[in-house]
Design an enzyme around this catalytic site. Structure first.
Site, PDB file in Angstrom:
ATOM      1  N   CYS A   1       0.811  -1.224   0.000  1.00 19.98           N
ATOM      2  CA  CYS A   1       0.000   0.000   0.000  1.00 19.98           C
ATOM      3  C   CYS A   1       0.848   1.281   0.000  1.00 19.98           C
ATOM      4  O   CYS A   1       0.526   2.247  -0.708  1.00 19.98           O
ATOM      5  CB  CYS A   1      -0.967   0.000   1.181  1.00 19.98           C
TER       6      CYS A   1
ATOM      7  N   HIS B   1      -2.244   6.194   4.460  1.00 26.82           N
ATOM      8  CA  HIS B   1      -0.789   6.201   4.636  1.00 26.82           C
ATOM      9  C   HIS B   1      -0.222   7.477   4.014  1.00 26.82           C
ATOM     10  O   HIS B   1      -0.463   7.770   2.833  1.00 26.82           O
ATOM     11  CB  HIS B   1      -0.144   5.002   3.924  1.00 26.82           C
TER      12      HIS B   1
HETATM   13  N1  LIG Z   1      -4.723  -3.772   5.325  1.00 31.67           N
HETATM   14  C1  LIG Z   1      -4.067  -3.137   4.339  1.00 31.67           C
HETATM   15  O1  LIG Z   1      -4.012  -1.877   4.297  1.00 31.67           O
HETATM   16  C2  LIG Z   1      -3.387  -3.910   3.278  1.00 31.67           C
HETATM   17  C3  LIG Z   1      -3.269  -5.294   3.293  1.00 31.67           C
HETATM   18  N2  LIG Z   1      -2.621  -5.950   2.287  1.00 31.67           N
HETATM   19  C4  LIG Z   1      -2.509  -7.406   2.263  1.00 31.67           C
HETATM   20  O2  LIG Z   1      -3.815  -7.954   2.083  1.00 31.67           O
HETATM   21  C5  LIG Z   1      -3.929  -9.188   2.791  1.00 31.67           C
HETATM   22  C6  LIG Z   1      -5.060  -9.100   3.780  1.00 31.67           C
HETATM   23  O3  LIG Z   1      -4.761  -8.112   4.762  1.00 31.67           O
HETATM   24  P1  LIG Z   1      -5.836  -7.679   5.862  1.00 31.67           P
HETATM   25  O4  LIG Z   1      -7.186  -7.681   5.283  1.00 31.67           O
HETATM   26  O5  LIG Z   1      -5.293  -6.435   6.429  1.00 31.67           O
HETATM   27  O6  LIG Z   1      -5.708  -8.889   6.922  1.00 31.67           O
HETATM   28  P2  LIG Z   1      -6.774  -9.379   8.015  1.00 31.67           P
HETATM   29  O7  LIG Z   1      -5.967 -10.025   9.067  1.00 31.67           O
HETATM   30  O8  LIG Z   1      -7.695  -8.286   8.399  1.00 31.67           O
HETATM   31  O9  LIG Z   1      -7.626 -10.515   7.232  1.00 31.67           O
HETATM   32  C7  LIG Z   1      -7.043 -11.747   6.878  1.00 31.67           C
HETATM   33  C8  LIG Z   1      -8.029 -12.645   6.147  1.00 31.67           C
HETATM   34  O10 LIG Z   1      -7.363 -13.891   5.850  1.00 31.67           O
HETATM   35  C9  LIG Z   1      -8.177 -14.957   6.342  1.00 31.67           C
HETATM   36  N3  LIG Z   1      -7.329 -16.076   6.790  1.00 31.67           N
HETATM   37  C10 LIG Z   1      -6.471 -16.086   7.826  1.00 31.67           C
HETATM   38  N4  LIG Z   1      -5.903 -17.319   7.965  1.00 31.67           N
HETATM   39  C11 LIG Z   1      -6.450 -18.095   6.986  1.00 31.67           C
HETATM   40  C12 LIG Z   1      -6.301 -19.458   6.620  1.00 31.67           C
HETATM   41  N5  LIG Z   1      -5.471 -20.290   7.279  1.00 31.67           N
HETATM   42  N6  LIG Z   1      -7.021 -19.926   5.569  1.00 31.67           N
HETATM   43  C13 LIG Z   1      -7.864 -19.111   4.901  1.00 31.67           C
HETATM   44  N7  LIG Z   1      -8.060 -17.793   5.214  1.00 31.67           N
HETATM   45  C14 LIG Z   1      -7.358 -17.299   6.240  1.00 31.67           C
HETATM   46  C15 LIG Z   1      -8.958 -14.374   7.483  1.00 31.67           C
HETATM   47  O11 LIG Z   1     -10.102 -15.185   7.724  1.00 31.67           O
HETATM   48  P3  LIG Z   1     -10.751 -15.365   9.220  1.00 31.67           P
HETATM   49  O12 LIG Z   1     -11.547 -14.128   9.502  1.00 31.67           O
HETATM   50  O13 LIG Z   1     -11.597 -16.573   9.057  1.00 31.67           O
HETATM   51  O14 LIG Z   1      -9.609 -15.539  10.163  1.00 31.67           O
HETATM   52  C16 LIG Z   1      -9.285 -12.990   6.923  1.00 31.67           C
HETATM   53  O15 LIG Z   1     -10.382 -13.087   6.052  1.00 31.67           O
HETATM   54  C17 LIG Z   1      -2.567  -9.440   3.444  1.00 31.67           C
HETATM   55  O16 LIG Z   1      -1.810 -10.282   2.609  1.00 31.67           O
HETATM   56  C18 LIG Z   1      -1.983  -8.054   3.543  1.00 31.67           C
HETATM   57  O17 LIG Z   1      -0.582  -8.111   3.592  1.00 31.67           O
HETATM   58  C19 LIG Z   1      -2.134  -5.243   1.225  1.00 31.67           C
HETATM   59  C20 LIG Z   1      -2.223  -3.885   1.150  1.00 31.67           C
HETATM   60  C21 LIG Z   1      -2.843  -3.119   2.198  1.00 31.67           C
HETATM   61  N1  LIG Z   2       2.317  -3.724   5.721  1.00 35.42           N
HETATM   62  C1  LIG Z   2       1.285  -2.787   5.329  1.00 35.42           C
HETATM   63  C2  LIG Z   2       0.078  -3.516   4.844  1.00 35.42           C
HETATM   64  C3  LIG Z   2       0.407  -4.770   4.133  1.00 35.42           C
HETATM   65  O1  LIG Z   2      -0.167  -5.773   4.423  1.00 35.42           O
HETATM   66  O2  LIG Z   2       1.366  -4.709   3.230  1.00 35.42           O
HETATM   67  P1  LIG Z   2       1.810  -5.905   2.258  1.00 35.42           P
HETATM   68  O3  LIG Z   2       0.632  -6.281   1.428  1.00 35.42           O
HETATM   69  O4  LIG Z   2       2.908  -5.363   1.469  1.00 35.42           O
HETATM   70  O5  LIG Z   2       2.254  -7.063   3.126  1.00 35.42           O
HETATM   71  C4  LIG Z   2       0.973  -1.895   6.510  1.00 35.42           C
HETATM   72  O6  LIG Z   2       1.248  -2.315   7.583  1.00 35.42           O
HETATM   73  O7  LIG Z   2       0.444  -0.820   6.374  1.00 35.42           O
END
Ligand SMILES: NC(=O)C1=CN([C@@H]2O[C@H](COP(=O)(O)OP(=O)(O)OC[C@H]3O[C@@H](n4cnc5c(N)ncnc54)[C@H](OP(=O)(O)O)[C@@H]3O)[C@@H](O)[C@H]2O)C=CC1
Ligand SMILES: N[C@@H](CC(=O)OP(=O)(O)O)C(=O)O
Length: 370
Positions: free
Chosen positions: A158, A260
């Site tokens: 991000c 951010h």
């Molecule tokens: N938040 C942000 O600003 C950004 C995030 N990202 C990336 O996006 C992705 C998601 O981030 P974010 O939404 O913040 O994370 P969250 O922790 O909020 O959500 C994670 C999700 O993954 C699921 N999950 C966890 N463990 C498993 C498993 N063993 N099998 C299947 N599903 C699973 C969870 O399901 P459950 O609820 O059932 O546990 C939940 O739906 C990450 O890879 C992160 O690095 C990228 C850019 C920005």
């Molecule tokens: N690491 C970022 C969010 C994130 O999940 O990044 P990435 O998709 O590169 O792991 C933050 O903490 O704001």
């Protein structure tokens, strides 16, 4: 055909209960042709109604038709996924690699937010306002893996996304950049849910986000680089005449919910460097392919330049263009490099879900999603 007249395309969401997954649901619920068809999350949530297992954190309600949808395991043979024209992934990075690979092997198309495949030499790393031309490696990815349809496209970290949009505007107007230094002030929502403990973040700044600086420093050159002429390899911003950009990042976590901020200093390769007036104009006039194609999630303005000396600010500016643009302000001379400015991105919209959706919309226009 106009973007709005596309036939309906069923979509799945992996990680549908998480921070990014919730944004996918909010944005896709009113999409003109992507229709939410399958939701996946961990075994903790699977087989239960979405509204019962999700700690919904957005200020709009869970869409009615989603509330009662049953969450599936993240397996390509779980109910609904096989019919999806595209599967969006907001999976926890610890599990995304294996699950997304399983979906691709099952000949499904995956648009991912996770870091797992960003450095893969066959996977495009696309910021939709910058480098959708990298989609043209998809046939190479499919043929290398002997797949007729499946592939993975990733979007960037991000903070990287918020940085490369203004950098792309500068390179478009003035040629290759030499050095970039950025200090980020990253929102709590970037750490997912429940994320950073309140006792760690309130009344505080945490000057470390594991792995983040390396991602910004590496991803910038893949995104701002090109594909070699045979469409088989990325040049990582290094050709006979262009050197990789030296990027140095320092990342901090601050008590902001969404948005951010990046504090950026840039040195150009060209000498003399452009004037501040020319740089300001380049940001304001920057347009991109997503806008030319008229895809539904493209912002009317990719970069919003703020004139007020105390902008951009996360709380005031993150909602501009529905969180799909980058804000830039405080453009001024830098006594060490050539120019410095401040940028701001909504980390969960353009920094995550909006980018995936816009990448997929562009892929529809280019025939990579049918
Ligand atoms: N938040 C942000 O600003 C950004 C995030 N990202 C990336 O996006 C992705 C998601 O981030 P974010 O939404 O913040 O994370 P969250 O922790 O909020 O959500 C994670 C999700 O993954 C699921 N999950 C966890 N463990 C498993 C498993 N063993 N099998 C299947 N599903 C699973 C969870 O399901 P459950 O609820 O059932 O546990 C939940 O739906 C990450 O890879 C992160 O690095 C990228 C850019 C920005
Ligand atoms: N690491 C970022 C969010 C994130 O999940 O990044 P990435 O998709 O590169 O792991 C933050 O903490 O704001």
């Amino acid at each position: 055909m106009s973007a709005k007249s596309h036939p309906e395309i069923k979509v799945g969401i992996l990680g549908a209960t998480g921070t990014v997954g919730q944004r996918f649901i909010q944005l896709l619920a009113s999409h003109p042709y992507f229709k939410i068809h399958a939701l996946g999350a961990s075994s903790r949530s699977a087989s239960q109604q979405y509204s019962k297992v999700t700690r919904w954190k957005l200020s709009t309600p869970i869409p009615d038709f989603v509330q009662k949808m049953v969450v599936q395991d993240c397996r390509p043979d779980a109910e609904g996924f096989a019919e999806c024209g595209v599967v969006f992934s907001g999976l926890d990075a610890d599990v995304a690699g294996d699950i997304e690979e399983a979906f691709r092997s099952a000949n499904l198309i995956v648009y991912s937010n996770a870091k797992s495949y960003r450095r893969d030499p066959l996977c495009p790393l696309i910021v939709p306002l910058v480098n959708p031309s990298h989609l043209s490696i998809i046939p190479r990815q499919r043929s290398a893996l002997s797949l007729s349809k499946g592939y993975i496209v990733t979007n960037a970290n991000c903070s990287t996304t918020g940085l490369v949009v203004p950098l792309a505007a500068l390179e478009k107007a003035f040629g290759p950049l030499e050095t970039v230094m950025v200090t980020t002030l990253q929102a709590i929502s970037g750490a997912g849910y429940p994320g950073v403990s309140s006792l760690d973040i309130l009344d505080n700044v945490v000057p470390h986000i594991g792995g983040e600086e390396e991602k910004i420093e590496w991803e910038t050159n893949k995104i701002l680089g090109g594909l070699r002429s045979d469409n088989k390899e990325f040049d990582l911003h290094a050709t006979d005449s262009v050197k990789p950009i030296n990027v140095s990042a320092t990342c901090t976590r601050v008590p902001v919910i969404d948005g951010h901020t990046g504090v950026v200093s840039v040195k150009f390769s060209c000498n003399p460097p452009p004037s501040i007036e020319a740089i300001d104009k380049a940001f304001r006039e920057f347009t991109c392919e997503a806008q030319e194609l008229g895809v539904p999630s493209a912002p009317a303005q990719a970069i919003v330049v703020h004139d007020a000396p105390d902008r951009p600010q996360p709380r005031l500016d993150r909602d501009l263009h529905n969180g799909a643009c980058v804000s830039v302000g405080r453009i001024r001379d830098c006594p060490v490099f050539d120019v410095k400015f401040v940028c701001l991105i909504d980390n969960v919209r353009l920094g995550a879900a909006t980018s995936s959706i816009m990448n997929a919309e562009i892929a529809v226009e280019k025939g990579y999603i049918a």
